[in-house]
Scaffold this active site. Structure first.
Site, PDB file in Angstrom:
ATOM      1  N   LYS A  71       0.801  -1.228   0.000  1.00 41.14           N
ATOM      2  CA  LYS A  71       0.000   0.000   0.000  1.00 41.14           C
ATOM      3  C   LYS A  71       0.837   1.282   0.000  1.00 41.14           C
ATOM      4  CE  LYS A  71      -4.523  -1.106   1.863  1.00 41.14           C
ATOM      5  NZ  LYS A  71      -5.443  -0.847   2.981  1.00 41.14           N
ATOM      6  N   ASP A 107     -10.203   3.775   1.454  1.00 40.34           N
ATOM      7  CA  ASP A 107     -10.500   3.207   2.786  1.00 40.34           C
ATOM      8  C   ASP A 107     -11.292   4.191   3.647  1.00 40.34           C
ATOM      9  OD1 ASP A 107      -9.394   0.697   2.443  1.00 40.34           O
ATOM     10  OD2 ASP A 107      -7.417   1.274   3.188  1.00 40.34           O
TER      11      ASP A 107
HETATM   12  P1  NAP Z   1      -0.585  -1.615  10.889  1.00 34.76           P
HETATM   13  O1  NAP Z   1      -0.233  -0.441  10.071  1.00 34.76           O
HETATM   14  O2  NAP Z   1       0.390  -2.737  11.021  1.00 34.76           O
HETATM   15  O3  NAP Z   1      -0.910  -1.052  12.388  1.00 34.76           O
HETATM   16  C1  NAP Z   1      -1.225  -1.959  13.417  1.00 34.76           C
HETATM   17  C2  NAP Z   1      -1.708  -1.174  14.657  1.00 34.76           C
HETATM   18  O4  NAP Z   1      -2.137  -2.147  15.642  1.00 34.76           O
HETATM   19  C3  NAP Z   1      -0.620  -0.328  15.335  1.00 34.76           C
HETATM   20  O5  NAP Z   1      -1.204   0.830  15.875  1.00 34.76           O
HETATM   21  C4  NAP Z   1      -0.133  -1.274  16.454  1.00 34.76           C
HETATM   22  O6  NAP Z   1       0.440  -0.588  17.547  1.00 34.76           O
HETATM   23  C5  NAP Z   1      -1.437  -1.899  16.873  1.00 34.76           C
HETATM   24  N1  NAP Z   1      -1.272  -3.179  17.572  1.00 34.76           N
HETATM   25  C6  NAP Z   1      -0.870  -4.362  17.035  1.00 34.76           C
HETATM   26  N2  NAP Z   1      -0.863  -5.322  18.002  1.00 34.76           N
HETATM   27  C7  NAP Z   1      -1.259  -4.704  19.149  1.00 34.76           C
HETATM   28  C8  NAP Z   1      -1.466  -5.174  20.485  1.00 34.76           C
HETATM   29  N3  NAP Z   1      -1.247  -6.438  20.825  1.00 34.76           N
HETATM   30  N4  NAP Z   1      -1.900  -4.286  21.415  1.00 34.76           N
HETATM   31  C9  NAP Z   1      -2.133  -2.989  21.085  1.00 34.76           C
HETATM   32  N5  NAP Z   1      -1.964  -2.485  19.832  1.00 34.76           N
HETATM   33  C10 NAP Z   1      -1.526  -3.350  18.882  1.00 34.76           C
HETATM   34  O7  NAP Z   1      -1.941  -2.303  10.403  1.00 34.76           O
HETATM   35  P2  NAP Z   1      -3.184  -1.573   9.671  1.00 34.76           P
HETATM   36  O8  NAP Z   1      -2.996  -1.649   8.202  1.00 34.76           O
HETATM   37  O9  NAP Z   1      -3.389  -0.254  10.310  1.00 34.76           O
HETATM   38  O10 NAP Z   1      -4.390  -2.587  10.018  1.00 34.76           O
HETATM   39  C11 NAP Z   1      -4.891  -2.682  11.339  1.00 34.76           C
HETATM   40  C12 NAP Z   1      -6.177  -3.504  11.364  1.00 34.76           C
HETATM   41  O11 NAP Z   1      -7.198  -2.848  10.637  1.00 34.76           O
HETATM   42  C13 NAP Z   1      -6.042  -4.904  10.752  1.00 34.76           C
HETATM   43  O12 NAP Z   1      -6.734  -5.821  11.575  1.00 34.76           O
HETATM   44  C14 NAP Z   1      -6.742  -4.779   9.416  1.00 34.76           C
HETATM   45  O13 NAP Z   1      -7.317  -6.025   8.993  1.00 34.76           O
HETATM   46  C15 NAP Z   1      -7.822  -3.775   9.758  1.00 34.76           C
HETATM   47  N6  NAP Z   1      -8.289  -3.047   8.559  1.00 34.76           N
HETATM   48  C16 NAP Z   1      -9.588  -3.239   8.181  1.00 34.76           C
HETATM   49  C17 NAP Z   1     -10.067  -2.595   7.060  1.00 34.76           C
HETATM   50  C18 NAP Z   1     -11.501  -2.800   6.659  1.00 34.76           C
HETATM   51  O14 NAP Z   1     -11.840  -2.530   5.493  1.00 34.76           O
HETATM   52  N7  NAP Z   1     -12.358  -3.231   7.565  1.00 34.76           N
HETATM   53  C19 NAP Z   1      -9.227  -1.760   6.306  1.00 34.76           C
HETATM   54  C20 NAP Z   1      -7.899  -1.568   6.729  1.00 34.76           C
HETATM   55  C21 NAP Z   1      -7.435  -2.255   7.854  1.00 34.76           C
HETATM   56  P3  NAP Z   1       2.028  -0.232  17.568  1.00 34.76           P
HETATM   57  O15 NAP Z   1       2.191   1.056  16.815  1.00 34.76           O
HETATM   58  O16 NAP Z   1       2.319  -0.124  19.006  1.00 34.76           O
HETATM   59  O17 NAP Z   1       2.733  -1.394  16.913  1.00 34.76           O
END
Ligand code: NAP
Length: 286
Positions: A71, A107
């Site tokens: 992305k 998104d």
């Molecule tokens: P990302 O960039 O890797 O960010 C992950 C986030 O989760 C960071 O803020 C991270 O905190 C936090 N995190 C991970 N494990 C954690 C834990 N055990 N405790 C507390 N915080 C934790 O991922 P992303 O692309 O933003 O995606 C995040 C989620 O959104 C995924 O589950 C994805 O499937 C979902 N999503 C859904 C849609 C939809 O259309 N519904 C679209 C996009 C994403 P740190 O900064 O501390 O690592």
């Protein structure tokens, strides 16, 4: 599905893409409207992203979605990106515009559409507590701020990452009050008191995982809860919110909403949202 020499090819690039629900969702929309398009998965390893994008360009592929892990890294491969994609630092949709490949991010549009449709929530003037500071958080913040939210609290496990987002968005949206919080007591409890909407943008909840500390009892009775995670359909967070009698929704509507917006960019047509959402539900039930 009609296939001919004139069929326009759409698709999704990612690694992996085998689990993606987008091909089923987009082809259901194509079938419903009876238009000459087809949407296919393209697995692309990170090392070959540049070559793959050049290949898609030369093959005349009409448009494609971009998913993990491309992305952000796709941006230098494109000719132009939209202001939303620039703000989020991420592209999830590419369109062919003349000889150019142009990147968009749908998104945020999908998230706002789902808030409206699934939660009947209007962000204008409201206070949002957002958990996470990753890619999904950036899209959500940009969308909420553009929709006139009054206050956004960013609560992230890694404080520096939250701080970075806060500083970036504070400059772009000076009318919005941005506050930084941890995911721990007592700071988080205080922020829960004032939230109209709680949004989980972290990956916590996937595979049934829970936050270590998130006392939903501190939320006002009128607060709503949105979890971007959609597998499982009811995360522990949503289960607890329901138990408290709060209105809540998972991220399925957002997934459908981003797909609806991508479809419109490629075809110029209104996508059949209900058909797409039904297809996603079927895919998840399998
Ligand atoms: P990302 O960039 O890797 O960010 C992950 C986030 O989760 C960071 O803020 C991270 O905190 C936090 N995190 C991970 N494990 C954690 C834990 N055990 N405790 C507390 N915080 C934790 O991922 P992303 O692309 O933003 O995606 C995040 C989620 O959104 C995924 O589950 C994805 O499937 C979902 N999503 C859904 C849609 C939809 O259309 N519904 C679209 C996009 C994403 P740190 O900064 O501390 O690592």
């Amino acid at each position: 599905m009609k296939l001919s020499g004139k069929t326009r090819v759409l698709g999704i690039i990612g690694s992996p893409v085998g689990h993606s629900l987008s091909p089923a969702m987009q082809n259901a929309a194509i079938d419903e409207l009876g238009i000459e398009y087809v949407y296919v998965p393209f697995p692309v390893e990170p090392d070959y992203l540049g070559q793959a994008v050049e290949g898609l360009r030369r093959l005349g592929v009409w448009g494609f979605n971009v998913t993990i892990p491309h992305k952000s890294t796709i941006i230098p491969c494109l000719d132009k990106i939209s202001p939303e994609a620039e703000l989020c630092g991420a592209v999830n949709t590419v369109c062919r515009e003349g000889e150019s490949l142009v990147g968009y991010n749908t998104d945020g549009i999908g998230f706002l559409a789902s808030l409206r449709e699934d939660l009947h929530y209007d962000p204008s003037g409201s206070s949002v507590l957002l958990l996470g500071a990753g890619g999904a958080a950036r899209g959500a913040i940009a969308a909420l701020a553009s929709a006139g939210v009054a206050r956004i609290v960013i609560a992230n496990r890694t404080r520096e990452r939250g701080q970075e987002l806060l500083e970036k968005f504070r400059t772009v949206f000076p009318a919005v009050e941005f506050i930084l919080s941890s995911l721990a007591a007592p700071e988080l409890a205080g922020q829960l008191h004032n939230a109209d909407l709680l949004v989980n943008t972290t990956s916590v909840g996937m595979n049934g995982t829970s936050f270590e500390y998130l006392p939903l009892s501190e939320l006002p009775d009128t607060a709503k809860v949105y979890d971007m995670v959609y597998v499982p359909a009811e995360t522990p967070l949503l289960g607890e919110a329901k138990g408290r009698g709060l209105t809540c929704a998972n991220g399925l509507g957002m997934l459908a909403g981003q797909g609806v917006a991508s479809f419109k960019l490629w075809t110029g047509l209104e996508a059949p949202r209900a058909v797409m959402k039904r297809k996603l539900l079927e895919g998840l039930e399998r």
